[in-house]
Design an enzyme around this catalytic site. Structure first.
Site, PDB file in Angstrom:
ATOM      1  N   ASP A  30       0.823  -1.214   0.000  1.00 37.40           N
ATOM      2  CA  ASP A  30       0.000   0.000   0.000  1.00 37.40           C
ATOM      3  C   ASP A  30       0.847   1.248   0.000  1.00 37.40           C
ATOM      4  O   ASP A  30       1.330   1.664   1.045  1.00 37.40           O
ATOM      5  CB  ASP A  30      -0.906  -0.049   1.234  1.00 37.40           C
ATOM      6  CG  ASP A  30      -1.962   1.023   1.249  1.00 37.40           C
ATOM      7  OD1 ASP A  30      -2.063   1.780   0.284  1.00 37.40           O
ATOM      8  OD2 ASP A  30      -2.687   1.102   2.256  1.00 37.40           O
TER       9      ASP A  30
ATOM     10  N   GLU B 276      -2.530  10.631   0.966  1.00 32.51           N
ATOM     11  CA  GLU B 276      -3.754   9.820   0.875  1.00 32.51           C
ATOM     12  C   GLU B 276      -4.093   9.177   2.212  1.00 32.51           C
ATOM     13  O   GLU B 276      -5.266   9.047   2.575  1.00 32.51           O
ATOM     14  CB  GLU B 276      -3.588   8.735  -0.204  1.00 32.51           C
ATOM     15  CG  GLU B 276      -4.882   7.994  -0.540  1.00 32.51           C
ATOM     16  CD  GLU B 276      -5.204   6.805   0.376  1.00 32.51           C
ATOM     17  OE1 GLU B 276      -6.373   6.397   0.429  1.00 32.51           O
ATOM     18  OE2 GLU B 276      -4.285   6.295   1.047  1.00 32.51           O
ATOM     19  N   GLU B 277      -3.070   8.775   2.959  1.00 30.31           N
ATOM     20  CA  GLU B 277      -3.314   8.054   4.207  1.00 30.31           C
ATOM     21  C   GLU B 277      -3.791   8.954   5.341  1.00 30.31           C
ATOM     22  O   GLU B 277      -4.146   8.468   6.409  1.00 30.31           O
ATOM     23  CB  GLU B 277      -2.048   7.296   4.640  1.00 30.31           C
ATOM     24  CG  GLU B 277      -1.570   6.239   3.650  1.00 30.31           C
ATOM     25  CD  GLU B 277      -2.482   5.001   3.601  1.00 30.31           C
ATOM     26  OE1 GLU B 277      -3.523   4.978   4.274  1.00 30.31           O
ATOM     27  OE2 GLU B 277      -2.107   4.063   2.865  1.00 30.31           O
TER      28      GLU B 277
END
Ligand SMILES: *[C@@H]1O[C@H](CO)[C@@H](O)[C@H](O)[C@H]1NC(C)=O
Ligand SMILES: *[C@@H]1O[C@H](CO)[C@@H](O)[C@H](O)[C@H]1NC(C)=O
Length: 403
Positions: free
Chosen positions: A138, A172-173
Site C-alpha cells: 500500500d 492519501e493516508e
C-alpha cells in the site's frame, strides 16, 4: 488505502494465470504469455525497492517524490510538481511521456504510507519470492506495477506517448489533501485508473466515510466531591455509548453491508482522584448507505440527547461537548468495473477517488496488487508473482481504456 478492513465480495481464489478474455478483446488475447520478461521483472523489482527503501510516511513524501521524478525524467518524461497546502516539501507529481499534459488516460496512486517504517526485505520460501516492508503493498506495489506497465506498452508501441499521464499524490493516508489539491491541475481525462491494494481484482465500489472528533467539556473538582464538578469522561462515555447504539440502526445496503462505527481513540482526564475536565474521542464511520450529512445530523442529535443529564444547575446553556467533523465526508463510492477477465471485490476502506472531482461520463477504475489485510500491518508483504501479474493486469486496463 485509508483505514484497513474489508468485505471480500467472494472468497473464491481467482486463477491469476488465466483470466478469461472475451473474443472482442483480440489485441491482448491468447497469443501472449500472461507474464513479463526477465528484464522487465528486474526493472519492476528495482523500482519497487527504491520506492520502499525511501521512507515516505504521510507528511514526509519529499524524498520519494524527488527520486521518482528523477527516475521518470531520466527516461525523458516531463515532470510537473504541485505544492500541496503551499508546502514546498509536499509535492504531487504529474508526469507524461509525450507532449500532452492532459491526455485521455490518467493513471494514479499515492506515494505516502502509514507509520511506522519497516525496512525492505526480499526472500524466498519453497514456492514464492516475497517482498516485505512498509508500502510494499500500500501503495508502492501499485505505483511500481503501473509505471512498468505503462513503460512496457510504450516500448512495445501499443500505447502512444501522447495518450497517457501519471499522477502520484501525497497525503492519501491522512486526509487526502494531495488528491484534493490535484483538482487545481484541471485535468480532464476520460479514464482514470487508481491503484490501491484490491488483491488483483477490480473494485466495484467502496464504502463512504465520515470522521470526527468529540470534545467533551467538564469541570474539574476533587474526586471526593464529584457533585462540585462535571466529569468530561462521563459525558464522553455516555456519548460513545449512544453512538454504539446508533451504529445498530444506521443504514445498510446489499452491496456494502452495514454502516460501522469505530471508536478509534479515546483520551480523558488527568488522574484517578480528579474529576476530568477534558475528554476527547476520534471516530470513523464507514458508510454503507445514506449520506454523511444525514448521519452527521443523527450523531449530533443522539449525543445531545445522551448528555442532557449532565447539565449543571444554573449553567444550562454551557456547552458540554463539541463535534469537529474532518471535512464533509462522502457516501459510498461506486466504481466502474466493465472490463472482462477480472475478478471483482467490494472494499471497506476509503480511497482518493472521492477527493478528485468526477467529470460527466468519466470512467474510474480501482485495481492493485496485494491484500488489504496486511496493508497497514507490521507484516505488510507481497509476492513477486502478484506484483508481476499486476503489470499484465494494468496493461489490460490501459488498453481497455482505448477500446
Ligand atoms: C510461501 O509464501 C507464500 C506467500 O506468503 C505462501 O502463500 C506459501 O504458502 C508459502 N509456501 C511455503 C512452502 O511456505
Ligand atoms: C477543556 O475543557 C474546558 C471546559 O471544560 C474547555 O474550555 C477547554 O477548551 C478544554 N480544553 C481542551 C484542550 O479541549
Amino acid at each position: 488505502m485509508y483505514f484497513s478492513t474489508l468485505v471480500l465480495a467472494s472468497l473464491a481464489i481467482i486463477c491469476l494465470s488465466a483470466p478469461s478474455v472475451s473474443a472482442d478483446q483480440q489485441p491482448i488475447g491468447a497469443s501472449e504469455p500472461n507474464t513479463i520478461s526477465s528484464s522487465w521483472t528486474k526493472e519492476l523489482i528495482s523500482l519497487h525497492r527504491h520506492l520502499i527503501t525511501t521512507e515516505s510516511i504521510s507528511g514526509n513524501e519529499y524524498d520519494v517524490g524527488k527520486w521518482l521524478s528523477k527516475y521518470l525524467k531520466d527516461d525523458d518524461w516531463t515532470i510537473e510538481t504541485q505544492k500541496v497546502n503551499h508546502d514546498s516539501s509536499r509535492l504531487n507529481i504529474l508526469a507524461y511521456p509525450g507532449k500532452v499534459r492532459n491526455p485521455d488516460l490518467l493513471i494514479s496512486s499515492h506515494i505516502d504510507t502509514v507509520p511506522p517504517f519497516y525496512p525492505y526485505k526480499i526472500y524466498s520460501n519453497d514456492s514464492e519470492t516475497i517482498i516485505s516492508g512498509r508500502g510494499s503493498v500500500d501503495a508502492k506495489a501499485s505505483v511500481a506495477a503501473q509505471i512498468i506497465a505503462t513503460k512496457k506498452l510504450l516500448a512495445e508501441k501499443k500505447l502512444k506517448k501522447d495518450d497517457v499521464a501519471l499522477l502520484y499524490v501525497v497525503g492519501e493516508e491522512v486526509h487526502g489533501d494531495g488528491m484534493r489539491a490535484a483538482n487545481a491541475l484541471e485535468l480532464t481525462p476520460k479514464t482514470i485508473i487508481f491503484g490501491e491494494p484490491t488483491e488483483g481484482k477490480l473494485a466495484t465500489g467502496h464504502k463512504g466515510m465520515l470522521g470526527f472528533t468529540i470534545n467533551a467539556f467538564g469541570k474539574a473538582a476533587h474526586s471526593g466531591y464529584p457533585w462540585l464538578g462535571r466529569s468530561a469522561n462521563e459525558v464522553l462515555v455516555k456519548s460513545l455509548s449512544a453512538l454504539m447504539q446508533l451504529g445498530l440502526e444506521l443504514p445498510k445496503s446489499d452491496k456494502y453491508g452495514s454502516t460501522t462505527i469505530n471508536l478509534g481513540k479515546i483520551e480523558g482526564g488527568v488522574a484517578g482522584n480528579v474529576v476530568a475536565q477534558n475528554a476527547t474521542a476520534q471516530i470513523a464511520i464507514r458508510i454503507a448507505a445514506g449520506t454523511p450529512d444525514d448521519i452527521g445530523k443523527r450523531v449530533v442529535e443522539v449525543i445531545k440527547e445522551a448528555t442532557e443529564e449532565f447539565k449543571l444547575p444554573g449553567h444550562e446553556d454551557e456547552e458540554m461537548f463539541e463535534i469537529v467533523f474532518a471535512g464533509k465526508g462522502y457516501g459510498p463510492v461506486d466504481i466502474d468495473h466493465d472490463v472482462e477477465g477480472f475478478g471483482t471485490i467490494t472494499v471497506n476502506y476509503g480511497t482518493d477517488i472521492p477527493n478528485l472531482e468526477k467529470l460527466d461520463g468519466q470512467k474510474r477504475y480501482l485495481y492493485g496488487p496485494g491484500s488489504i489485510l496486511v496493508a497497514h500491518s507490521d507484516h505488510e508483504a507481497i509476492t513477486l508473482t502478484d506484483l508481476k501479474t499486476a503489470v499484465k493486469d494494468y496493461e489490460k486496463l490501459i488498453l481497455h481504456s482505448f477500446v
